[in-house]
Design a protein around this motif. Structure first.
Motif, PDB file in Angstrom:
ATOM      1  N   GLY A 163      39.337  66.435  28.753  1.00  0.00           N
ATOM      2  CA  GLY A 163      38.030  66.639  29.358  1.00  0.00           C
ATOM      3  C   GLY A 163      37.892  65.721  30.552  1.00  0.00           C
ATOM      4  O   GLY A 163      38.663  64.766  30.728  1.00  0.00           O
ATOM      5  N   LEU A 164      36.906  65.993  31.373  1.00  0.00           N
ATOM      6  CA  LEU A 164      36.688  65.182  32.561  1.00  0.00           C
ATOM      7  C   LEU A 164      36.101  63.836  32.171  1.00  0.00           C
ATOM      8  O   LEU A 164      35.072  63.761  31.497  1.00  0.00           O
ATOM      9  N   THR A 165      36.770  62.759  32.566  1.00  0.00           N
ATOM     10  CA  THR A 165      36.351  61.403  32.242  1.00  0.00           C
ATOM     11  C   THR A 165      36.029  60.662  33.529  1.00  0.00           C
ATOM     12  O   THR A 165      36.804  60.705  34.477  1.00  0.00           O
ATOM     13  N   THR A 166      34.900  59.997  33.542  1.00  0.00           N
ATOM     14  CA  THR A 166      34.491  59.184  34.678  1.00  0.00           C
ATOM     15  C   THR A 166      34.279  57.761  34.190  1.00  0.00           C
ATOM     16  O   THR A 166      33.604  57.550  33.195  1.00  0.00           O
ATOM     17  N   ALA A 167      34.879  56.811  34.892  1.00  0.00           N
ATOM     18  CA  ALA A 167      34.716  55.395  34.552  1.00  0.00           C
ATOM     19  C   ALA A 167      34.089  54.681  35.743  1.00  0.00           C
ATOM     20  O   ALA A 167      34.590  54.768  36.863  1.00  0.00           O
ATOM     21  N   ASP A 168      32.984  54.006  35.475  1.00  0.00           N
ATOM     22  CA  ASP A 168      32.330  53.176  36.475  1.00  0.00           C
ATOM     23  C   ASP A 168      32.827  51.752  36.233  1.00  0.00           C
ATOM     24  O   ASP A 168      32.511  51.146  35.208  1.00  0.00           O
ATOM     25  N   ILE A 169      33.619  51.236  37.161  1.00  0.00           N
ATOM     26  CA  ILE A 169      34.291  49.950  36.983  1.00  0.00           C
ATOM     27  C   ILE A 169      33.642  48.913  37.890  1.00  0.00           C
ATOM     28  O   ILE A 169      33.589  49.088  39.104  1.00  0.00           O
ATOM     29  N   LEU A 170      33.138  47.841  37.288  1.00  0.00           N
ATOM     30  CA  LEU A 170      32.637  46.699  38.049  1.00  0.00           C
ATOM     31  C   LEU A 170      33.686  45.597  37.954  1.00  0.00           C
ATOM     32  O   LEU A 170      34.191  45.309  36.869  1.00  0.00           O
ATOM     33  N   TYR A 171      34.018  45.025  39.097  1.00  0.00           N
ATOM     34  CA  TYR A 171      35.011  43.960  39.123  1.00  0.00           C
ATOM     35  C   TYR A 171      34.571  42.868  40.080  1.00  0.00           C
ATOM     36  O   TYR A 171      33.740  43.077  40.953  1.00  0.00           O
ATOM     37  N   ARG A 172      35.131  41.680  39.874  1.00  0.00           N
ATOM     38  CA  ARG A 172      34.798  40.536  40.723  1.00  0.00           C
ATOM     39  C   ARG A 172      35.682  40.552  41.965  1.00  0.00           C
ATOM     40  O   ARG A 172      36.875  40.815  41.881  1.00  0.00           O
ATOM     41  N   MET A 173      35.071  40.259  43.109  1.00  0.00           N
ATOM     42  CA  MET A 173      35.829  40.175  44.359  1.00  0.00           C
ATOM     43  C   MET A 173      36.804  38.988  44.264  1.00  0.00           C
ATOM     44  O   MET A 173      36.399  37.901  43.841  1.00  0.00           O
ATOM     45  N   PRO A 174      38.074  39.169  44.643  1.00  0.00           N
ATOM     46  CA  PRO A 174      39.045  38.080  44.526  1.00  0.00           C
ATOM     47  C   PRO A 174      38.668  36.825  45.315  1.00  0.00           C
ATOM     48  O   PRO A 174      38.816  35.712  44.820  1.00  0.00           O
ATOM     49  N   ASP A 175      38.171  36.988  46.528  1.00  0.00           N
ATOM     50  CA  ASP A 175      37.835  35.840  47.371  1.00  0.00           C
ATOM     51  C   ASP A 175      36.442  35.274  47.092  1.00  0.00           C
ATOM     52  O   ASP A 175      36.149  34.143  47.454  1.00  0.00           O
ATOM     53  N   HIS A 176      35.583  36.096  46.472  1.00  0.00           N
ATOM     54  CA  HIS A 176      34.203  35.688  46.170  1.00  0.00           C
ATOM     55  C   HIS A 176      33.877  36.115  44.736  1.00  0.00           C
ATOM     56  O   HIS A 176      33.239  37.147  44.530  1.00  0.00           O
ATOM     57  N   PRO A 177      34.295  35.345  43.732  1.00  0.00           N
ATOM     58  CA  PRO A 177      34.135  35.765  42.332  1.00  0.00           C
ATOM     59  C   PRO A 177      32.694  35.955  41.872  1.00  0.00           C
ATOM     60  O   PRO A 177      32.453  36.585  40.859  1.00  0.00           O
ATOM     61  N   SER A 178      31.735  35.448  42.611  1.00  0.00           N
ATOM     62  CA  SER A 178      30.343  35.640  42.201  1.00  0.00           C
ATOM     63  C   SER A 178      29.792  36.999  42.654  1.00  0.00           C
ATOM     64  O   SER A 178      28.687  37.377  42.265  1.00  0.00           O
ATOM     65  N   ILE A 179      30.564  37.744  43.440  1.00  0.00           N
ATOM     66  CA  ILE A 179      30.137  39.060  43.934  1.00  0.00           C
ATOM     67  C   ILE A 179      30.854  40.143  43.137  1.00  0.00           C
ATOM     68  O   ILE A 179      32.070  40.108  42.966  1.00  0.00           O
ATOM     69  N   LEU A 180      30.075  41.138  42.652  1.00  0.00           N
ATOM     70  CA  LEU A 180      30.649  42.278  41.940  1.00  0.00           C
ATOM     71  C   LEU A 180      30.779  43.468  42.876  1.00  0.00           C
ATOM     72  O   LEU A 180      29.894  43.743  43.681  1.00  0.00           O
ATOM     73  N   GLN A 181      31.880  44.180  42.744  1.00  0.00           N
ATOM     74  CA  GLN A 181      32.153  45.388  43.524  1.00  0.00           C
ATOM     75  C   GLN A 181      32.286  46.540  42.533  1.00  0.00           C
ATOM     76  O   GLN A 181      32.698  46.342  41.390  1.00  0.00           O
ATOM     77  N   GLU A 182      31.954  47.750  42.958  1.00  0.00           N
ATOM     78  CA  GLU A 182      32.011  48.911  42.078  1.00  0.00           C
ATOM     79  C   GLU A 182      33.107  49.867  42.524  1.00  0.00           C
ATOM     80  O   GLU A 182      33.319  50.100  43.710  1.00  0.00           O
TER      81      GLU A 182
END
Length: 89
Positions: free
Chosen positions: A14-33
């Motif tokens: 079936g169609l699977t969608t994952a929303d992934i939040l990760y920390r920016m390597p150079d700025h760990p306090s910032i989350l990217q999607e």
């Protein structure tokens, strides 16, 4: 001849969608999607697990949160009765 995606749906994918939040390597306090989407088998999600293993092994951004949605595309029709009508200008 049926498409590859249709054949996978017949096999139970079936169609699977994952929303992934990760920390920016150079700025760990910032989350990217990042949004990942592919055909996968619920509830074990082998394709998603393979992708996340690749992410952790090869990419620098640490995973913060993964939210998964899954929908089997082949199934009975979903019908619902409409009780109202809305008019727009």
């Amino acid at each position: 001849m049926a498409s590859h995606e249709f054949a996978r749906q017949i096999d139970g994918y079936g169609l699977t969608t994952a929303d992934i939040l990760y920390r920016m390597p150079d700025h760990p306090s910032i989350l990217q999607e990042y949004v990942w989407q592919d055909y996968d088998l619920a509830p074990r999600f082998p394709e998603l697990k393979r992708f996340l293993a690749f992410w952790e092994a090869r990419l620098e951004g640490r995973l913060y949160r993964v939210t998964v949605a899954h929908k089997s595309l082949i199934g009975p029709a979903e019908l619902s009765k409409v009780d109202g009508e809305f008019l727009l200008h």
